[in-house]
Scaffold this motif. Structure first.
Motif, PDB file in Angstrom:
ATOM      1  N   ALA A 212       0.954  -0.886  -0.257  1.00  0.00           N
ATOM      2  CA  ALA A 212      -0.010  -0.300  -0.290  1.00  0.00           C
ATOM      3  C   ALA A 212       0.645   0.938   0.330  1.00  0.00           C
ATOM      4  N   ALA A 213       2.115   1.423   0.146  1.00  0.00           N
ATOM      5  CA  ALA A 213       2.376   2.682   0.318  1.00  0.00           C
ATOM      6  C   ALA A 213       2.892   2.781  -0.522  1.00  0.00           C
ATOM      7  N   GLU A 214       3.778   1.659  -1.447  1.00  0.00           N
ATOM      8  CA  GLU A 214       4.072   2.173  -2.534  1.00  0.00           C
ATOM      9  C   GLU A 214       3.240   2.447  -3.499  1.00  0.00           C
ATOM     10  N   GLN A 215       2.260   1.897  -3.477  1.00  0.00           N
ATOM     11  CA  GLN A 215       1.125   2.128  -4.139  1.00  0.00           C
ATOM     12  C   GLN A 215       0.838   3.949  -3.978  1.00  0.00           C
ATOM     13  N   GLU A 216       0.932   4.200  -2.778  1.00  0.00           N
ATOM     14  CA  GLU A 216       0.678   5.907  -2.596  1.00  0.00           C
ATOM     15  C   GLU A 216       1.615   6.687  -3.267  1.00  0.00           C
ATOM     16  N   ARG A 217       2.898   6.134  -3.198  1.00  0.00           N
ATOM     17  CA  ARG A 217       3.795   6.986  -3.939  1.00  0.00           C
ATOM     18  C   ARG A 217       4.478   7.144  -4.867  1.00  0.00           C
ATOM     19  N   LEU A 218       3.521   5.698  -5.518  1.00  0.00           N
ATOM     20  CA  LEU A 218       3.550   6.031  -7.034  1.00  0.00           C
ATOM     21  C   LEU A 218       2.478   7.038  -7.695  1.00  0.00           C
ATOM     22  N   ARG A 219       1.630   7.411  -7.057  1.00  0.00           N
ATOM     23  CA  ARG A 219       0.350   7.661  -7.529  1.00  0.00           C
ATOM     24  C   ARG A 219       0.498   9.258  -6.856  1.00  0.00           C
ATOM     25  N   ASN A 220       1.601   9.073  -5.954  1.00  0.00           N
ATOM     26  CA  ASN A 220       1.478  10.540  -6.165  1.00  0.00           C
ATOM     27  C   ASN A 220       2.476  11.170  -6.497  1.00  0.00           C
ATOM     28  N   VAL A 221       4.303  10.402  -6.987  1.00  0.00           N
ATOM     29  CA  VAL A 221       4.847  11.301  -8.039  1.00  0.00           C
ATOM     30  C   VAL A 221       4.255  11.028  -9.155  1.00  0.00           C
ATOM     31  N   VAL A 222       2.919  10.141 -10.039  1.00  0.00           N
ATOM     32  CA  VAL A 222       2.985  10.999 -11.488  1.00  0.00           C
ATOM     33  C   VAL A 222       1.254  11.796 -10.903  1.00  0.00           C
ATOM     34  N   LEU A 223       1.531  12.040 -10.078  1.00  0.00           N
ATOM     35  CA  LEU A 223       0.699  12.849 -10.062  1.00  0.00           C
ATOM     36  C   LEU A 223       1.688  14.569 -10.176  1.00  0.00           C
ATOM     37  N   VAL A 224       2.352  14.668  -9.696  1.00  0.00           N
ATOM     38  CA  VAL A 224       3.555  15.811  -9.715  1.00  0.00           C
ATOM     39  C   VAL A 224       3.717  15.982 -11.102  1.00  0.00           C
ATOM     40  N   LEU A 225       4.134  14.198 -11.463  1.00  0.00           N
ATOM     41  CA  LEU A 225       5.320  14.754 -13.213  1.00  0.00           C
ATOM     42  C   LEU A 225       3.707  15.238 -13.984  1.00  0.00           C
TER      43      LEU A 225
ATOM     44  N   ALA B 259       8.116  13.738 -19.621  1.00  0.00           N
ATOM     45  CA  ALA B 259       7.332  13.352 -18.227  1.00  0.00           C
ATOM     46  C   ALA B 259       6.616  12.688 -18.360  1.00  0.00           C
ATOM     47  N   THR B 260       5.577  12.083 -19.388  1.00  0.00           N
ATOM     48  CA  THR B 260       4.868  10.845 -19.956  1.00  0.00           C
ATOM     49  C   THR B 260       5.642  10.038 -20.283  1.00  0.00           C
ATOM     50  N   TRP B 261       6.965  10.041 -21.042  1.00  0.00           N
ATOM     51  CA  TRP B 261       7.442   9.458 -20.906  1.00  0.00           C
ATOM     52  C   TRP B 261       7.915   8.341 -19.430  1.00  0.00           C
TER      53      TRP B 261
ATOM     54  N   LEU C 189       7.950   4.120 -15.423  1.00  0.00           N
ATOM     55  CA  LEU C 189       7.910   4.525 -13.944  1.00  0.00           C
ATOM     56  C   LEU C 189       6.712   3.091 -13.096  1.00  0.00           C
ATOM     57  N   VAL C 190       6.050   3.222 -13.577  1.00  0.00           N
ATOM     58  CA  VAL C 190       4.999   2.602 -13.621  1.00  0.00           C
ATOM     59  C   VAL C 190       5.228   0.805 -14.429  1.00  0.00           C
ATOM     60  N   HIS C 191       5.289   0.834 -15.581  1.00  0.00           N
ATOM     61  CA  HIS C 191       5.788  -0.502 -16.449  1.00  0.00           C
ATOM     62  C   HIS C 191       7.324  -1.477 -15.094  1.00  0.00           C
ATOM     63  N   SER C 192       7.771  -0.515 -14.882  1.00  0.00           N
ATOM     64  CA  SER C 192       9.304  -1.207 -14.163  1.00  0.00           C
ATOM     65  C   SER C 192       8.280  -1.301 -13.024  1.00  0.00           C
ATOM     66  N   VAL C 193       7.144  -0.225 -12.166  1.00  0.00           N
ATOM     67  CA  VAL C 193       7.170  -1.211 -10.815  1.00  0.00           C
ATOM     68  C   VAL C 193       6.643  -1.891 -11.084  1.00  0.00           C
ATOM     69  N   SER C 194       5.346  -2.440 -12.020  1.00  0.00           N
ATOM     70  CA  SER C 194       5.089  -3.253 -11.788  1.00  0.00           C
ATOM     71  C   SER C 194       5.333  -4.909 -12.595  1.00  0.00           C
TER      72      SER C 194
END
Length: 204
Positions: A147-160, A184-186, A191-196
């Motif tokens: 859950a903590a990593e899901q939250e971090r990923l979500r936050n980073v995507v919003l900022v990027l 930014a979209t790259w 990031l999303v694909h690497s963590v998944s």
């Protein structure tokens, strides 16, 4: 003109008038933000748009509703598609690229409004909804993450995906807004694909 045609005509005319009033109010919001007013208020928007305060509340029941309508209006102004409220991941990335590609064509007032301190403050009011949208969009990629990593990923995507990051690219690298969005979209997609993906050596 028969009765049904007259009703349809009147209905269409009312819809046009309603949309014109909404646009007038949103244009007033843009002017207030561009003028540097940090704390945007409904009375200030009413004065800038030349409509009454009750008229604003008829079209936008809360200030949050008014602010939430601004991104779609800005997209309309610059000829970009508005973001689907529940996009899938590829659609989200494509919408970001298309929006920021058109951002180079913003006039001075729109650019000043988008970059203003008021814009930052107003975005805070819609942050929970935007975070929830990103969280839902990323869910297919994050089911195996803590859950903590899901939250971090979500936050980073919003900022990027934010205009502040796009502006940083233009300021530091001298890129266009379109090139900034591609960078930014790259980063978001990578990031999303690497963590998944499962760690090296593990079998799915």
């Amino acid at each position: 003109m028969n009765l049904d045609e007259k009703r349809a005509y009147n209905s269409e005319l009312r819809q046009q008038q309603k949309q014109q009033t909404r646009n007038r109010i949103l244009e007033g919001l843009v002017k207030v933000m561009a003028d540097g007013l940090v704390d945007v208020s409904i009375p200030a928007v009413a004065e800038a748009s030349g409509v009454s305060i009750p008229t604003i509340y008829r079209h936008f029941p809360t200030k949050q509703a008014l602010v939430a309508a601004l991104p779609a209006y800005l997209a309309q102004k610059i000829g970009a598609p508005s973001l689907d409220p529940q996009p899938d991941f590829p659609t989200y990335l494509e919408a970001l690229n298309q929006f920021y590609a058109k951002a180079d064509q913003m006039d001075d007032t729109l650019r000043a409004a988008a970059m203003s301190e008021a814009a930052v403050n107003l975005r805070r009011t819609t942050r929970p909804e935007r975070l929830q949208m990103i969280e839902e969009m990323l869910r297919p990629f994050t089911t195996d993450l803590p859950a903590a990593e899901q939250e971090r990923l979500r936050n980073v995507v919003l900022v990027l995906a934010s205009s502040a990051v796009m502006k940083a690219f233009t300021d530091y690298l001298g890129t266009s807004w379109e090139a900034a969005a591609i960078h930014a979209t790259w980063a978001i997609e990578t990031l999303v694909h690497s963590v998944s993906q499962p760690p090296a050596g593990e079998v799915e």
